[in-house]
Design a protein around this motif. Structure first.
Motif, PDB file in Angstrom:
ATOM      1  N   VAL A  96     -29.215  29.639  60.349  1.00 61.75           N
ATOM      2  CA  VAL A  96     -29.055  30.504  59.173  1.00 61.75           C
ATOM      3  C   VAL A  96     -28.458  31.195  59.925  1.00 61.75           C
ATOM      4  CG1 VAL A  96     -29.488  32.089  56.829  1.00 61.75           C
ATOM      5  CG2 VAL A  96     -31.113  29.775  58.031  1.00 61.75           C
ATOM      6  N   VAL A  97     -27.044  32.017  59.213  1.00 68.51           N
ATOM      7  CA  VAL A  97     -26.147  33.596  59.835  1.00 68.51           C
ATOM      8  C   VAL A  97     -26.172  34.088  58.398  1.00 68.51           C
ATOM      9  CG1 VAL A  97     -23.996  33.948  60.144  1.00 68.51           C
ATOM     10  CG2 VAL A  97     -25.164  31.364  61.418  1.00 68.51           C
ATOM     11  N   ILE A  98     -26.245  34.868  58.910  1.00 70.30           N
ATOM     12  CA  ILE A  98     -25.981  36.539  57.701  1.00 70.30           C
ATOM     13  C   ILE A  98     -24.562  37.137  57.982  1.00 70.30           C
ATOM     14  CG2 ILE A  98     -27.114  38.835  57.115  1.00 70.30           C
ATOM     15  CD1 ILE A  98     -29.974  37.566  57.938  1.00 70.30           C
ATOM     16  N   THR A  99     -23.455  37.562  57.219  1.00 71.43           N
ATOM     17  CA  THR A  99     -22.815  38.293  57.529  1.00 71.43           C
ATOM     18  C   THR A  99     -22.702  39.700  57.515  1.00 71.43           C
ATOM     19  OG1 THR A  99     -21.535  37.909  55.332  1.00 71.43           O
ATOM     20  CG2 THR A  99     -21.592  35.931  56.191  1.00 71.43           C
ATOM     21  N   PRO A 100     -22.170  40.171  58.569  1.00 71.27           N
ATOM     22  CA  PRO A 100     -21.583  41.033  58.716  1.00 71.27           C
ATOM     23  C   PRO A 100     -20.988  41.856  57.392  1.00 71.27           C
ATOM     24  CG  PRO A 100     -19.127  40.209  59.841  1.00 71.27           C
ATOM     25  CD  PRO A 100     -20.302  39.008  59.509  1.00 71.27           C
ATOM     26  N   PHE A 101     -21.506  43.304  57.779  1.00 69.61           N
ATOM     27  CA  PHE A 101     -20.687  44.130  56.124  1.00 69.61           C
ATOM     28  C   PHE A 101     -20.890  44.860  56.646  1.00 69.61           C
ATOM     29  CE2 PHE A 101     -25.614  44.634  56.621  1.00 69.61           C
ATOM     30  CZ  PHE A 101     -25.693  45.680  55.996  1.00 69.61           C
ATOM     31  N   LEU A 102     -19.801  45.748  55.799  1.00 69.90           N
ATOM     32  CA  LEU A 102     -19.429  47.501  55.539  1.00 69.90           C
ATOM     33  C   LEU A 102     -19.502  48.679  54.336  1.00 69.90           C
ATOM     34  CD1 LEU A 102     -18.666  49.587  57.308  1.00 69.90           C
ATOM     35  CD2 LEU A 102     -15.919  48.588  56.881  1.00 69.90           C
TER      36      LEU A 102
ATOM     37  N   PRO B 104     -11.536  39.376  59.229  1.00 65.64           N
ATOM     38  CA  PRO B 104     -11.349  37.909  60.147  1.00 65.64           C
ATOM     39  C   PRO B 104     -12.055  37.837  60.245  1.00 65.64           C
ATOM     40  CG  PRO B 104     -10.167  39.881  60.839  1.00 65.64           C
ATOM     41  CD  PRO B 104     -10.579  39.694  59.350  1.00 65.64           C
ATOM     42  N   ARG B 105     -12.996  38.798  61.409  1.00 65.75           N
ATOM     43  CA  ARG B 105     -14.556  38.418  61.635  1.00 65.75           C
ATOM     44  C   ARG B 105     -15.411  37.487  60.954  1.00 65.75           C
ATOM     45  NH1 ARG B 105     -15.604  40.189  66.921  1.00 65.75           N
ATOM     46  NH2 ARG B 105     -13.866  42.346  66.558  1.00 65.75           N
ATOM     47  N   THR B 106     -15.923  38.389  59.789  1.00 67.50           N
ATOM     48  CA  THR B 106     -16.099  37.944  59.292  1.00 67.50           C
ATOM     49  C   THR B 106     -15.830  35.844  58.689  1.00 67.50           C
ATOM     50  OG1 THR B 106     -17.267  39.804  57.507  1.00 67.50           O
ATOM     51  CG2 THR B 106     -17.353  38.188  56.468  1.00 67.50           C
ATOM     52  N   ASP B 107     -14.880  36.132  59.188  1.00 65.34           N
ATOM     53  CA  ASP B 107     -14.342  34.935  58.486  1.00 65.34           C
ATOM     54  C   ASP B 107     -14.809  33.595  59.642  1.00 65.34           C
ATOM     55  OD1 ASP B 107     -12.819  35.063  55.940  1.00 65.34           O
ATOM     56  OD2 ASP B 107     -11.410  35.379  56.823  1.00 65.34           O
ATOM     57  N   ALA B 108     -14.467  34.402  60.537  1.00 65.32           N
ATOM     58  CA  ALA B 108     -14.712  33.479  62.062  1.00 65.32           C
ATOM     59  C   ALA B 108     -16.291  33.061  61.860  1.00 65.32           C
ATOM     60  CB  ALA B 108     -14.842  34.320  63.231  1.00 65.32           C
ATOM     61  N   VAL B 109     -17.091  34.289  61.098  1.00 61.88           N
ATOM     62  CA  VAL B 109     -18.383  34.128  60.797  1.00 61.88           C
ATOM     63  C   VAL B 109     -18.952  32.611  60.303  1.00 61.88           C
ATOM     64  CG1 VAL B 109     -20.948  34.954  60.265  1.00 61.88           C
ATOM     65  CG2 VAL B 109     -19.373  35.901  62.073  1.00 61.88           C
ATOM     66  N   LEU B 110     -18.222  32.327  59.286  1.00 65.20           N
ATOM     67  CA  LEU B 110     -18.013  31.951  58.402  1.00 65.20           C
ATOM     68  C   LEU B 110     -17.805  30.233  58.441  1.00 65.20           C
ATOM     69  CD1 LEU B 110     -16.551  33.189  54.882  1.00 65.20           C
ATOM     70  CD2 LEU B 110     -19.562  32.851  55.400  1.00 65.20           C
ATOM     71  N   ARG B 111     -16.979  30.187  59.052  1.00 65.37           N
ATOM     72  CA  ARG B 111     -16.291  28.311  60.724  1.00 65.37           C
ATOM     73  C   ARG B 111     -16.955  28.313  61.172  1.00 65.37           C
ATOM     74  NH1 ARG B 111     -11.493  31.767  60.424  1.00 65.37           N
ATOM     75  NH2 ARG B 111     -11.325  32.060  62.762  1.00 65.37           N
TER      76      ARG B 111
ATOM     77  N   ALA C 223     -20.304  29.004  60.766  1.00 61.15           N
ATOM     78  CA  ALA C 223     -21.469  28.073  60.767  1.00 61.15           C
ATOM     79  C   ALA C 223     -20.792  27.137  59.812  1.00 61.15           C
ATOM     80  CB  ALA C 223     -21.982  29.791  59.392  1.00 61.15           C
ATOM     81  N   ALA C 224     -20.270  26.907  58.986  1.00 65.88           N
ATOM     82  CA  ALA C 224     -19.602  25.554  59.001  1.00 65.88           C
ATOM     83  C   ALA C 224     -20.295  25.029  59.739  1.00 65.88           C
ATOM     84  CB  ALA C 224     -18.444  25.463  57.876  1.00 65.88           C
ATOM     85  N   ASP C 225     -19.534  24.944  60.765  1.00 65.29           N
ATOM     86  CA  ASP C 225     -18.869  24.253  61.733  1.00 65.29           C
ATOM     87  C   ASP C 225     -20.347  23.129  62.574  1.00 65.29           C
ATOM     88  OD1 ASP C 225     -16.448  23.873  61.525  1.00 65.29           O
ATOM     89  OD2 ASP C 225     -15.765  25.264  63.363  1.00 65.29           O
ATOM     90  N   ASN C 226     -21.722  23.963  62.324  1.00 63.98           N
ATOM     91  CA  ASN C 226     -23.177  23.628  62.913  1.00 63.98           C
ATOM     92  C   ASN C 226     -23.657  23.736  61.778  1.00 63.98           C
ATOM     93  OD1 ASN C 226     -22.177  24.179  65.902  1.00 63.98           O
ATOM     94  ND2 ASN C 226     -21.144  26.248  65.453  1.00 63.98           N
ATOM     95  N   GLY C 227     -22.725  23.202  60.293  1.00 61.29           N
ATOM     96  CA  GLY C 227     -24.641  23.179  59.244  1.00 61.29           C
ATOM     97  C   GLY C 227     -25.370  23.904  59.230  1.00 61.29           C
TER      98      GLY C 227
END
Length: 215
Positions: A126-132, A148-155, A157-161
């Motif tokens: 489970v990955v929790i996105t960063p926020f501000l 863009p860092r949040t987008d990287a977190v989402l990618r 997460a998607a790449d690793n299920g």
């Protein structure tokens, strides 16, 4: 998918996960969203104490700090559910200290940690996105780095299920009806309300039946 009483839930990240935990006490969960999740699951456990919950957040950590302690603080505990909350310090240190964390390097590091965990453990990720939640005009420009860092977190997460908890969206929605400081006094560290919102968002993703059950 449900959280079971024999699960081991491990949370790792920065100060938002740490939330003032006593690092001399391995059972300490701090006073933040990890504690809120554990309490909810224990209160609703049909019998027994509920799942084991481990908090391995450390204040100030960036993704590279997680990498240096991943085996001892994650893999060695053999968790069945691993939750990662990281990224805001990689942005914050850029603006207050000039310490860069290029998004590509950040993404490669996080992706490697998730992939390594998937190889070595049969655990849900489970990955929790960063926020501000900006509390002043100076913080508004942080989104140039954080988005863009949040987008990287989402990618990653998607790449690793990995399942994703969109804390960024939860906080952005909540601030429509509240002052930012009601959610995070400095824009980063959640208030008790902010932590509860993150906990509820995690439960809705990781254990929807518990999240929807009557209190």
């Amino acid at each position: 998918m449900r959280i079971k009483n024999d699960d081991t839930l491990l949370f790792i990240g920065d100060s938002i996960t740490d939330a003032g935990r006593d690092r001399a006490d391995s059972a300490s969960l701090g006073a933040g969203y990890v504690h809120e999740i554990a309490q909810t699951l224990r209160d609703r456990a049909a019998e027994g104490p509920g799942p084991r919950v481990i908090n391995r957040g450390i204040s100030g950590n960036r993704v590279y700090d997680l990498e240096s302690r991943w085996t001892t603080d994650v893999i060695d505990h053999r968790p069945t559910v691993v939750t990662v909350k990281i990224g805001i310090n990689d942005t914050w240190r850029h603006y207050d200290s000039g310490l860069r964390s290029p998004v590509d390097a950040f993404a490669t590091c996080l992706d490697g940690l998730l992939a390594d965990t998937a190889r070595r453990l049969s655990a849900r990720l489970v990955v929790i996105t960063p926020f501000l939640v900006p509390v002043g005009p100076d913080q508004e420009r942080w989104f140039e780095d954080l988005a863009p860092r949040t987008d990287a977190v989402l990618r990653a997460a998607a790449d690793n299920g990995a399942q994703v908890v969109r804390a960024d969206q939860v906080m952005a929605h909540a601030v429509r009806d509240r002052q930012p400081a009601e959610l995070a006094r400095d824009g980063v560290h959640p208030t008790p309300l902010g932590h509860r919102l993150i906990a509820d968002a995690w439960l809705a993703v990781a254990d929807p039946a518990t999240a929807q059950a009557p209190a």
